[in-house]
Design a protein around this motif. Structure first.
Motif, mmCIF file in Angstrom:
data_model
loop_
_atom_site.group_PDB
_atom_site.id
_atom_site.type_symbol
_atom_site.label_atom_id
_atom_site.label_comp_id
_atom_site.label_asym_id
_atom_site.label_seq_id
_atom_site.Cartn_x
_atom_site.Cartn_y
_atom_site.Cartn_z
ATOM 1 N N GLU A 149 0.884 -1.161 0.000
ATOM 2 C CA GLU A 149 0.000 0.000 0.000
ATOM 3 C C GLU A 149 0.923 1.212 0.000
ATOM 4 N N VAL A 150 0.864 2.005 -1.079
ATOM 5 C CA VAL A 150 1.771 3.139 -1.256
ATOM 6 C C VAL A 150 0.970 4.424 -1.096
ATOM 7 N N GLU A 151 1.440 5.301 -0.210
ATOM 8 C CA GLU A 151 0.797 6.596 0.001
ATOM 9 C C GLU A 151 1.810 7.701 -0.297
ATOM 10 N N LEU A 152 1.519 8.479 -1.341
ATOM 11 C CA LEU A 152 2.350 9.631 -1.676
ATOM 12 C C LEU A 152 1.813 10.861 -0.962
ATOM 13 N N GLU A 153 2.708 11.774 -0.606
ATOM 14 C CA GLU A 153 2.294 13.009 0.044
ATOM 15 C C GLU A 153 3.174 14.145 -0.474
ATOM 16 N N HIS A 154 2.524 15.192 -0.991
ATOM 17 C CA HIS A 154 3.226 16.393 -1.441
ATOM 18 C C HIS A 154 2.685 17.557 -0.627
ATOM 19 N N LEU A 155 3.549 18.239 0.080
ATOM 20 C CA LEU A 155 3.162 19.405 0.861
ATOM 21 C C LEU A 155 3.689 20.643 0.148
ATOM 22 N N HIS A 156 2.771 21.431 -0.390
ATOM 23 C CA HIS A 156 3.121 22.635 -1.152
ATOM 24 C C HIS A 156 3.181 23.828 -0.193
ATOM 25 N N LYS A 157 4.334 24.483 -0.158
ATOM 26 C CA LYS A 157 4.566 25.589 0.764
ATOM 27 C C LYS A 157 3.870 26.852 0.263
ATOM 28 N N LYS A 158 3.161 27.521 1.180
ATOM 29 C CA LYS A 158 2.483 28.772 0.859
ATOM 30 C C LYS A 158 2.741 29.784 1.974
ATOM 31 N N TYR A 159 2.628 31.054 1.608
ATOM 32 C CA TYR A 159 2.836 32.141 2.560
ATOM 33 C C TYR A 159 1.571 32.982 2.618
ATOM 34 N N ASN A 160 1.212 33.397 3.813
ATOM 35 C CA ASN A 160 0.041 34.239 4.015
ATOM 36 C C ASN A 160 0.485 35.490 4.772
ATOM 37 N N PRO A 161 0.294 36.687 4.189
ATOM 38 C CA PRO A 161 0.697 37.910 4.900
ATOM 39 C C PRO A 161 -0.171 38.122 6.143
ATOM 40 N N ASP A 162 0.444 38.653 7.178
ATOM 41 C CA ASP A 162 -0.272 38.905 8.432
ATOM 42 C C ASP A 162 -0.755 40.359 8.483
ATOM 43 N N TYR A 163 -2.043 40.541 8.719
ATOM 44 C CA TYR A 163 -2.659 41.864 8.852
ATOM 45 C C TYR A 163 -3.378 41.932 10.196
ATOM 46 N N SER A 164 -3.356 43.077 10.845
ATOM 47 C CA SER A 164 -4.146 43.229 12.069
ATOM 48 C C SER A 164 -5.623 43.346 11.706
ATOM 49 N N ASP A 165 -5.920 43.951 10.553
ATOM 50 C CA ASP A 165 -7.280 44.018 10.021
ATOM 51 C C ASP A 165 -7.207 43.558 8.562
ATOM 52 N N PRO A 166 -7.602 42.326 8.263
ATOM 53 C CA PRO A 166 -7.453 41.791 6.908
ATOM 54 C C PRO A 166 -8.191 42.600 5.836
ATOM 55 N N ALA A 167 -9.141 43.441 6.220
ATOM 56 C CA ALA A 167 -9.874 44.235 5.237
ATOM 57 C C ALA A 167 -9.096 45.477 4.808
ATOM 58 N N ARG A 168 -8.040 45.821 5.546
ATOM 59 C CA ARG A 168 -7.277 47.039 5.229
ATOM 60 C C ARG A 168 -5.823 46.670 4.928
ATOM 61 N N GLY A 204 6.932 13.040 0.156
ATOM 62 C CA GLY A 204 7.150 11.895 1.025
ATOM 63 C C GLY A 204 6.384 10.686 0.555
ATOM 64 N N ILE A 205 6.775 9.546 1.070
ATOM 65 C CA ILE A 205 6.116 8.296 0.728
ATOM 66 C C ILE A 205 6.024 7.442 1.982
ATOM 67 N N ARG A 206 4.894 6.792 2.141
ATOM 68 C CA ARG A 206 4.684 5.832 3.216
ATOM 69 C C ARG A 206 4.198 4.545 2.553
ATOM 70 N N LEU A 207 4.808 3.451 2.924
ATOM 71 C CA LEU A 207 4.332 2.198 2.363
ATOM 72 C C LEU A 207 4.476 1.076 3.366
ATOM 73 N N LYS A 208 3.619 0.086 3.179
ATOM 74 C CA LYS A 208 3.681 -1.131 3.996
ATOM 75 C C LYS A 208 3.115 -2.262 3.175
ATOM 76 N N ASN A 209 3.587 -3.470 3.497
ATOM 77 C CA ASN A 209 3.064 -4.608 2.750
ATOM 78 C C ASN A 209 1.668 -4.955 3.272
ATOM 79 N N VAL A 210 0.824 -5.422 2.376
ATOM 80 C CA VAL A 210 -0.554 -5.758 2.751
ATOM 81 C C VAL A 210 -0.792 -7.266 2.737
#
Length: 183
Positions: free
Chosen positions: A74-93, A141-147
């Motif tokens: 059983e093979v499980e692939l995992e891709h974690l895509h890096k993202k950045y979010n700017p920090d605002y004290s008031d997101p509307a401004r 990353g990859i996680r696998l184990k025999n079934v």
């Protein structure tokens, strides 16, 4: 009484002279399969990290190496895509920017990766639409184990008169950061 001890001694001799060495041989086969799986997973993930892409050829070659062990995985692939979010004290401004960013990762798994590598169309394996692309700083990353139940698990269950629920005797986790973008 003399016969019972003789039968018990004969069974014990068969167990010690035949079954235990057979179990140890099966366990060593599992260890060899584990080292093959570890090498195949490391080559697959390191290749993806270095190139920044996954291709159908890479995935099929990896699966061929796994199949050489004689086990099903059983093979499980995992891709974690890096993202950045700017920090605002008031997101509307926009003028309330805090001069900092929050880093987070979007996760992509088999359900998102494999349809890109193996779509439901007649595109050749070399087609650019069948390449799963990643960016520098992402994680793959990859996680696998025999079934399947290996011979060692079956013999152990016979010797101790048990039925092991989790038959996975070959397991592997491997991951790393994407280092390059070759596309």
């Amino acid at each position: 009484m003399k016969y019972v001890t003789g039968i018990f001694a004969a069974l014990l001799a068969v167990l010690l002279l035949f079954m235990y060495p057979m179990y140890e041989q099966a366990r060593s086969q599992d260890k060899i399969a584990g080292s093959i799986v570890q090498g195949a997973a490391a080559r697959f993930v390191d290749s993806a990290r270095t190139k920044g892409v996954l291709t159908p050829q890479m995935y099929e070659e990896f699966n061929a190496q796994l199949a050489a062990t004689g086990n099903q995985y059983e093979v499980e692939l995992e891709h974690l895509h890096k993202k950045y979010n700017p920090d605002y004290s008031d997101p509307a401004r926009a003028d309330t920017f805090q001069n900092s960013f929050t880093t987070f990762y979007d996760g992509f798994y088999n359900e998102q990766i494999l349809p890109i590598l193996f779509p439901d169309n007649d595109a050749p394996p070399e087609d650019d639409s069948r390449i799963y692309k990643m960016q520098v700083g992402d994680y793959i990353g990859i996680r696998l184990k025999n079934v399947n139940r290996t011979a060692a698990v079956q013999l152990w269950d016979f010797l101790v008169h048990d039925n092991t629920e989790d038959a996975a005797s070959v397991m592997m986790n491997y991951e790393g950061m994407v280092l390059n973008e070759d596309y």
